[in-house]
Design an enzyme around this catalytic site. Structure first.
Site, PDB file in Angstrom:
ATOM      1  NE  ARG A  33      34.260  65.103 -58.363  1.00 50.58           N
ATOM      2  CZ  ARG A  33      33.625  64.362 -59.269  1.00 50.58           C
ATOM      3  NH1 ARG A  33      34.126  63.191 -59.621  1.00 50.58           N
ATOM      4  NH2 ARG A  33      32.506  64.759 -59.807  1.00 50.58           N
TER       5      ARG A  33
ATOM      6  NE  ARG B  94      33.432  61.003 -55.433  1.00 50.58           N
ATOM      7  CZ  ARG B  94      32.861  60.905 -56.636  1.00 50.58           C
ATOM      8  NH1 ARG B  94      32.785  59.731 -57.250  1.00 50.58           N
ATOM      9  NH2 ARG B  94      32.326  61.965 -57.199  1.00 50.58           N
TER      10      ARG B  94
ATOM     11  NE  ARG C  22      27.178  62.972 -66.136  1.00 51.26           N
ATOM     12  CZ  ARG C  22      28.392  62.922 -65.622  1.00 51.26           C
ATOM     13  NH1 ARG C  22      29.346  62.252 -66.205  1.00 51.26           N
ATOM     14  NH2 ARG C  22      28.665  63.552 -64.504  1.00 51.26           N
TER      15      ARG C  22
ATOM     16  NE  ARG D 135      28.300  65.443 -59.041  1.00 52.63           N
ATOM     17  CZ  ARG D 135      29.133  64.770 -58.243  1.00 52.63           C
ATOM     18  NH1 ARG D 135      29.286  65.115 -56.980  1.00 52.63           N
ATOM     19  NH2 ARG D 135      29.800  63.761 -58.711  1.00 52.63           N
TER      20      ARG D 135
ATOM     21  CE  LYS E  95      29.588  57.735 -64.189  1.00 48.96           C
ATOM     22  NZ  LYS E  95      28.956  58.138 -62.923  1.00 48.96           N
TER      23      LYS E  95
HETATM   24  P1  AMP Z   1      31.918  63.332 -63.125  1.00 46.44           P
HETATM   25  O1  AMP Z   1      33.347  63.356 -62.697  1.00 46.44           O
HETATM   26  O2  AMP Z   1      31.656  62.382 -64.239  1.00 46.44           O
HETATM   27  O3  AMP Z   1      30.964  63.169 -61.956  1.00 46.44           O
HETATM   28  O4  AMP Z   1      31.617  64.779 -63.739  1.00 46.44           O
HETATM   29  C1  AMP Z   1      31.732  65.959 -62.956  1.00 46.44           C
HETATM   30  C2  AMP Z   1      31.004  67.100 -63.644  1.00 46.44           C
HETATM   31  O5  AMP Z   1      31.597  67.332 -64.937  1.00 46.44           O
HETATM   32  C3  AMP Z   1      29.535  66.855 -63.938  1.00 46.44           C
HETATM   33  O6  AMP Z   1      28.691  67.156 -62.831  1.00 46.44           O
HETATM   34  C4  AMP Z   1      29.290  67.804 -65.108  1.00 46.44           C
HETATM   35  O7  AMP Z   1      29.176  69.146 -64.678  1.00 46.44           O
HETATM   36  C5  AMP Z   1      30.595  67.671 -65.888  1.00 46.44           C
HETATM   37  N1  AMP Z   1      30.529  66.576 -66.891  1.00 46.44           N
HETATM   38  C6  AMP Z   1      31.222  65.415 -66.908  1.00 46.44           C
HETATM   39  N2  AMP Z   1      30.916  64.675 -67.987  1.00 46.44           N
HETATM   40  C7  AMP Z   1      29.989  65.379 -68.662  1.00 46.44           C
HETATM   41  C8  AMP Z   1      29.250  65.158 -69.860  1.00 46.44           C
HETATM   42  N3  AMP Z   1      29.403  64.028 -70.572  1.00 46.44           N
HETATM   43  N4  AMP Z   1      28.383  66.121 -70.259  1.00 46.44           N
HETATM   44  C9  AMP Z   1      28.213  67.253 -69.569  1.00 46.44           C
HETATM   45  N5  AMP Z   1      28.864  67.530 -68.427  1.00 46.44           N
HETATM   46  C10 AMP Z   1      29.741  66.606 -67.972  1.00 46.44           C
END
Ligand code: AMP
Length: 219
Positions: free
Chosen positions: A160, A127, A88, A171, A13
């Site tokens: 990360r 990654r 989400r 996740r 994404k």
């Molecule tokens: P990502 O970089 O999109 O994989 O997001 C990393 C982490 O940020 C996720 O595992 C969640 O803990 C938090 N996060 C990101 N976007 C959201 C969202 N829309 N709602 C809730 N938590 C989020």
């Protein structure tokens, strides 16, 4: 053009949003990137969000919903935006709809990037991402020209914390249970298009743009 990119962690994404942002000249809004920036600068939001992010679970809706609602009101979103990592879950999808309604706007298309679990695990385990611009690399399949340094902005790249094996499992489970139901939600609204997320980055971007164009011509 207001677009949502859906997909499991590791589906691409972030990479695709960046490409689309350049091609379509609309900003990428990554809730993960915004939250990580808040964690780094130890804001109140960042301090609250960190404990959830470290576990690989969703940050409470009330913390992210307002963050996105504020962001889409910025001037650079006037002609459109790409939501990356938001919504989400269904409550978040409903909240963005209400916000957009109030602005006389709507979501124009939802693209799902589809990648099987084995490939997701392969991608996430190796990654590396840029601390500054968020560009994504892989220790074997997509290494930067200079080790540890981003090709695009020269900043440091790192793993990360939530890409560790056990957090990745959490996740992926959260994705299946809370995010995947959005596929039906947007299919029922005739907004969802699935794209194969395995292939060359530019080839996938082209497929996404084609799907967006097709959706637009049908409305
Ligand atoms: P990502 O970089 O999109 O994989 O997001 C990393 C982490 O940020 C996720 O595992 C969640 O803990 C938090 N996060 C990101 N976007 C959201 C969202 N829309 N709602 C809730 N938590 C989020």
């Amino acid at each position: 053009m207001n677009i949502i990119l859906l997909g499991a962690p590791g589906a691409g994404k972030g990479t695709q949003s960046k490409n689309l942002s350049e091609r379509l000249k609309i900003p990428q809004i990554s809730t993960g990137d915004i939250l990580r920036a808040n964690v780094r600068s130890k804001t109140q939001l960042g301090q609250k969000a960190k404990e959830y992010m470290d576990k690989g679970v969703l940050v409470p809706d009330e913390l992210v919903v307002n963050m996105v609602a504020d962001r889409i009101k910025d001037a650079d979103c006037a002609t459109g935006f790409i939501l990356d990592g938001f919504p989400r879950n269904i409550p978040q999808a409903k909240s963005i709809e209400t916000t957009l309604d109030g602005m006389n706007k709507k979501i124009d298309g939802v693209i799902g990037i589809v990648v099987d679990r084995k490939e997701l695990l392969r991608r996430l385990s190796g990654r590396r991402v840029c601390k500054k611009c968020g560009a994504s690399y892989h220790v074997i399949f997509n290494t930067p020209i200079n080790i540890g340094m981003c090709d695009k902005c020269g900043s440091e790249i790192y793993q990360r914390e939530d890409d560790s094996e056990e957090t990745v499992e959490a996740r992926l489970k959260v994705y299946e249970q809370e995010t995947a139901p959005l596929i039906d939600y947007y299919t029922n609204r005739d907004l969802y298009r699935a794209i194969d997320g395995i292939g060359g980055v530019d080839q996938i971007t082209n497929a996404i743009i084609e799907a967006i164009d097709k959706g637009n011509n049908n409305t």
